[in-house]
Design a protein around this motif. Structure first.
Motif, PDB file in Angstrom:
ATOM      1  N   VAL A 199      14.424  16.772  39.640  1.00 20.59           N
ATOM      2  CA  VAL A 199      14.435  15.332  39.387  1.00 20.59           C
ATOM      3  C   VAL A 199      13.007  14.780  39.339  1.00 20.59           C
ATOM      4  CG1 VAL A 199      15.113  13.101  40.388  1.00 20.59           C
ATOM      5  CG2 VAL A 199      16.739  14.987  40.310  1.00 20.59           C
ATOM      6  N   GLY A 200      12.139  15.292  40.206  1.00 18.93           N
ATOM      7  CA  GLY A 200      10.753  14.849  40.200  1.00 18.93           C
ATOM      8  C   GLY A 200      10.030  15.181  38.905  1.00 18.93           C
ATOM      9  N   VAL A 201      10.280  16.359  38.359  1.00 19.88           N
ATOM     10  CA  VAL A 201       9.666  16.728  37.079  1.00 19.88           C
ATOM     11  C   VAL A 201      10.190  15.829  35.964  1.00 19.88           C
ATOM     12  CG1 VAL A 201       9.509  18.564  35.353  1.00 19.88           C
ATOM     13  CG2 VAL A 201       9.133  19.092  37.751  1.00 19.88           C
ATOM     14  N   VAL A 202      11.465  15.488  36.010  1.00 21.36           N
ATOM     15  CA  VAL A 202      12.024  14.572  35.005  1.00 21.36           C
ATOM     16  C   VAL A 202      11.357  13.197  35.110  1.00 21.36           C
ATOM     17  CG1 VAL A 202      14.123  13.339  34.326  1.00 21.36           C
ATOM     18  CG2 VAL A 202      14.205  15.788  34.773  1.00 21.36           C
ATOM     19  N   VAL A 203      11.127  12.718  36.316  1.00 16.94           N
ATOM     20  CA  VAL A 203      10.452  11.422  36.500  1.00 16.94           C
ATOM     21  C   VAL A 203       9.021  11.503  35.967  1.00 16.94           C
ATOM     22  CG1 VAL A 203       9.561   9.794  38.219  1.00 16.94           C
ATOM     23  CG2 VAL A 203      11.879  10.688  38.432  1.00 16.94           C
ATOM     24  N   LEU A 204       8.318  12.586  36.245  1.00 15.36           N
ATOM     25  CA  LEU A 204       6.954  12.731  35.736  1.00 15.36           C
ATOM     26  C   LEU A 204       6.926  12.816  34.207  1.00 15.36           C
ATOM     27  CD1 LEU A 204       5.426  15.226  38.322  1.00 15.36           C
ATOM     28  CD2 LEU A 204       4.939  12.791  38.088  1.00 15.36           C
ATOM     29  N   LEU A 205       7.888  13.513  33.632  1.00 15.67           N
ATOM     30  CA  LEU A 205       7.968  13.577  32.172  1.00 15.67           C
ATOM     31  C   LEU A 205       8.309  12.210  31.587  1.00 15.67           C
ATOM     32  CD1 LEU A 205       9.781  16.992  31.636  1.00 15.67           C
ATOM     33  CD2 LEU A 205       7.422  16.422  31.038  1.00 15.67           C
TER      34      LEU A 205
END
Length: 93
Positions: free
Chosen positions: A52-58
């Motif tokens: 989920v964190g990588v999705v937020v960063l993307l």
């Protein structure tokens, strides 16, 4: 850009998500005194949080056109904290 440079850039991009994903399950047990859901181990919580964190960063990269904006990091912390609260069952208290 060579492969090693690409790998270093990607690891630097996802490092905040990884750090929060590893710290959140431990911190929620220690600071909030929440008993975690027994069916979900800490490494499962960390894996979900990392994804989920990588999705937020993307998403921040897509919205702002570049990485490293403080608004993206603020959204990362807010989403990760809310996700950890949900995974730990904080709404039941």
């Amino acid at each position: 850009m060579g492969f090693l440079d690409l790998l270093l850039h990607l690891s630097g991009f996802v490092a905040p998500a990884l750090a929060l994903a590893l710290l959140m399950p431990t911190a929620s047990r220690w600071l909030l005194r929440l008993q975690p859901v027994r069916a979900m181990r800490w490494w499962v919580q960390a894996g979900i949080g990392f994804a989920v964190g990588v999705v937020v960063l993307l998403g921040g990269l897509w919205v702002f056109g570049r990485d490293g904006k403080m608004a993206t990091y603020a959204a990362l912390v807010g989403v990760m904290a809310t996700l950890q609260w949900l995974m730990a069952g904080g709404w039941r208290r």
